[in-house]
Design an enzyme around this catalytic site. Structure first.
Site, PDB file in Angstrom:
ATOM      1  N   LYS A 170      41.737  32.092  35.563  1.00  0.00           N
ATOM      2  CA  LYS A 170      42.429  32.755  34.463  1.00  0.00           C
ATOM      3  C   LYS A 170      43.730  32.050  34.094  1.00  0.00           C
ATOM      4  O   LYS A 170      44.225  31.173  34.800  1.00  0.00           O
ATOM      5  CB  LYS A 170      42.689  34.223  34.818  1.00  0.00           C
ATOM      6  N   ARG A 196      36.439  38.587  42.756  1.00  0.00           N
ATOM      7  CA  ARG A 196      35.454  38.246  41.723  1.00  0.00           C
ATOM      8  C   ARG A 196      35.716  36.817  41.280  1.00  0.00           C
ATOM      9  O   ARG A 196      36.792  36.511  40.773  1.00  0.00           O
ATOM     10  CB  ARG A 196      35.579  39.221  40.547  1.00  0.00           C
TER      11      ARG A 196
END
Length: 280
Positions: free
Chosen positions: A224, A258
């Site tokens: 991210k 995740r």
């Protein structure tokens, strides 16, 4: 503090070790791997590789939720994910479905999904009703705004306290509907309506979230922008930063991470556990 997660047909003692959730995007436009696993054959191959690499849960997504991404119609999302669910359930591994649409939740549960992972925290009308009578696991995530506008100008009085308050309200709504606590996992929603500073404040506060809410935390930092902001790396160059983020999350108390890079994360967690077991 609760140490157990009931995920459909599967149960996990989360005190034993952190779990690795592998990301499988069957979309043409996800921020990191959009289009790579869109065809069923490629999706199955990717899932089989993740299983070989040591994945615990496979998270299937049929709608990109990157900043600015448009919403996908229900029929299109179903067209993308349902063949994958039917094909992958034969592999005998827990399947999580990343969706915020009640219609998709219902169909996924009927098809054998073991978890519903909702970035909208089961706020959509009918979402709680769609999942409450099943036995699947539920991941409740915090998001400020929508994927279309969430990164425009995120603001909080106190990001950690505000996220905890939101998650507590959603947990109470699920419990009031009859959902067992053992089915619920919480996710602070890294990158979903947060600045870089907000994201790292939340990362440092995972243990506080778990302690105050009494539920396991799922952390999704993989590749991210919060990783890119610190490292200066492009999406495809964020492996090292993503591994560091996963280990930092686990050190702070996250029970599930995740990730895109399953094999590397599994190896990193094995070393981390070997190095820390005698100190716990």
């Amino acid at each position: 503090m609760r140490q157990y997660l009931q995920c459909g047909r599967f149960g996990y003692n989360l005190a034993q070790r952190p779990l690795v959730m592998g990301i499988l995007n069957v979309t043409p436009d996800s921020f990191s791997d959009g289009g790579r696993y869109q065809g069923l054959e490629f999706a199955v191959e990717r899932a089989e590789q993740m299983i070989k690499d040591g994945v615990d849960i496979i998270d299937i997504g049929g709608e990109s939720t990157r900043p600015g991404s448009p919403s996908v119609p229900v029929d299109e999302e179903l067209r993308r994910i349902m063949p994958a669910i039917y094909a992958l359930r034969e592999l005998g591994y827990p399947l999580s479905i990343d969706t915020c649409k009640p219609e998709v939740m219902r169909e996924a549960i009927i098809a054998g999904a073991d978890m519903i992972n909702d970035i909208n925290g089961f706020r959509a009308p009918g979402a709680i009703e769609a999942v409450k009578d099943s036995d699947c696991g539920l991941c409740v995530m915090h998001m400020q705004g929508t994927p279309q506008d969430m990164q425009a100008q995120p603001e909080y009085v106190d990001v950690v306290a505000d996220v905890i308050a939101f998650l507590r309200e959603r947990i109470d709504a699920l419990l009031a509907a009859g959902v067992a606590r053992e089915r619920i996992t919480i996710d602070p929603g890294f990158g979903f309506g947060k600045s870089v500073e907000h994201n790292y404040a939340l990362l440092r506060s995972i243990n506080r979230m778990e302690s105050e809410l009494g539920l396991p935390v799922l952390a999704g930092l993989s590749r991210k922008s919060m990783i890119g902001a610190v490292t200066g790396r492009s999406v495809e160059q964020r492996l090292a930063g993503s591994l560091a983020g996963a280990l930092a999350a686990v050190a702070q108390g996250a029970r599930i991470v995740r990730v895109h890079d399953v094999a590397e994360t599994v190896d990193a967690l094995k070393v981390w556990q070997a190095a820390t077991t005698n100190n716990q």
